[in-house]
Design a protein around this motif. Sequence first.
Motif, PDB file in Angstrom:
ATOM      1  N   PRO A  61     -48.155  42.207  79.302  1.00 12.80           N
ATOM      2  CA  PRO A  61     -47.438  41.329  80.231  1.00 12.80           C
ATOM      3  C   PRO A  61     -46.259  42.002  80.926  1.00 12.80           C
ATOM      4  O   PRO A  61     -45.788  41.519  81.944  1.00 12.80           O
ATOM      5  CB  PRO A  61     -46.954  40.180  79.337  1.00 12.80           C
ATOM      6  CG  PRO A  61     -47.805  40.223  78.130  1.00 12.80           C
ATOM      7  CD  PRO A  61     -48.217  41.649  77.952  1.00 12.80           C
ATOM      8  N   GLU A  62     -45.806  43.109  80.389  1.00  6.80           N
ATOM      9  CA  GLU A  62     -44.678  43.831  80.998  1.00  6.80           C
ATOM     10  C   GLU A  62     -45.106  44.745  82.153  1.00  6.80           C
ATOM     11  O   GLU A  62     -44.264  45.319  82.823  1.00  6.80           O
ATOM     12  CB  GLU A  62     -43.948  44.673  79.944  1.00  6.80           C
ATOM     13  CG  GLU A  62     -43.141  43.839  78.957  1.00  6.80           C
ATOM     14  CD  GLU A  62     -44.005  43.236  77.865  1.00  6.80           C
ATOM     15  OE1 GLU A  62     -45.003  43.848  77.451  1.00  6.80           O
ATOM     16  OE2 GLU A  62     -43.696  42.117  77.409  1.00  6.80           O
ATOM     17  N   MET A  63     -46.423  44.879  82.387  1.00 10.27           N
ATOM     18  CA  MET A  63     -46.909  45.750  83.452  1.00 10.27           C
ATOM     19  C   MET A  63     -46.381  45.265  84.805  1.00 10.27           C
ATOM     20  O   MET A  63     -46.331  44.081  85.055  1.00 10.27           O
ATOM     21  CB  MET A  63     -48.439  45.742  83.525  1.00 10.27           C
ATOM     22  CG  MET A  63     -49.106  46.413  82.366  1.00 10.27           C
ATOM     23  SD  MET A  63     -50.901  46.297  82.506  1.00 10.27           S
ATOM     24  CE  MET A  63     -51.197  47.556  83.730  1.00 10.27           C
ATOM     25  N   LYS A  64     -45.994  46.212  85.648  1.00 10.25           N
ATOM     26  CA  LYS A  64     -45.614  45.893  87.025  1.00 10.25           C
ATOM     27  C   LYS A  64     -46.862  46.112  87.868  1.00 10.25           C
ATOM     28  O   LYS A  64     -47.178  47.235  88.243  1.00 10.25           O
ATOM     29  CB  LYS A  64     -44.461  46.763  87.484  1.00 10.25           C
ATOM     30  CG  LYS A  64     -43.184  46.458  86.741  1.00 10.25           C
ATOM     31  CD  LYS A  64     -42.011  47.180  87.337  1.00 10.25           C
ATOM     32  CE  LYS A  64     -40.794  46.943  86.505  1.00 10.25           C
ATOM     33  NZ  LYS A  64     -39.858  46.065  87.103  1.00 10.25           N
ATOM     34  N   LEU A  65     -47.568  45.015  88.147  1.00  5.87           N
ATOM     35  CA  LEU A  65     -48.848  45.119  88.837  1.00  5.87           C
ATOM     36  C   LEU A  65     -48.703  45.702  90.240  1.00  5.87           C
ATOM     37  O   LEU A  65     -49.613  46.359  90.730  1.00  5.87           O
ATOM     38  CB  LEU A  65     -49.530  43.754  88.887  1.00  5.87           C
ATOM     39  CG  LEU A  65     -49.861  43.160  87.516  1.00  5.87           C
ATOM     40  CD1 LEU A  65     -50.496  41.790  87.681  1.00  5.87           C
ATOM     41  CD2 LEU A  65     -50.779  44.081  86.731  1.00  5.87           C
ATOM     42  N   SER A  66     -47.575  45.488  90.890  1.00  6.04           N
ATOM     43  CA  SER A  66     -47.384  46.025  92.227  1.00  6.04           C
ATOM     44  C   SER A  66     -47.298  47.544  92.217  1.00  6.04           C
ATOM     45  O   SER A  66     -47.430  48.175  93.262  1.00  6.04           O
ATOM     46  CB  SER A  66     -46.129  45.443  92.863  1.00  6.04           C
ATOM     47  OG  SER A  66     -44.991  45.780  92.106  1.00  6.04           O
TER      48      SER A  66
END
Length: 68
Positions: A61-66
């Motif tokens: 959940p901490e991933m920065k998808l952008s």
Amino acid sequence: MKLYRLLTGPDDAAFCHRVTDALNKGWSLSGSPSLTFNSATGQIIAAQAVVKEVEGKEYSPEMKLSEQ
């Protein structure tokens, strides 16, 4: 792993550039765009879902998808 993002914003050239940028970074359109009208601001708001398949990563959940 498949990643998902929902791009949203006023229906203007900047929104189109954001979608174009995502496509050029390997994201693919997922479904049709959606539009809604914000009567408080008088703006049309656009939304477009995009997806991307990436290898060698595990979802967090901490991933920065952008940044993918």
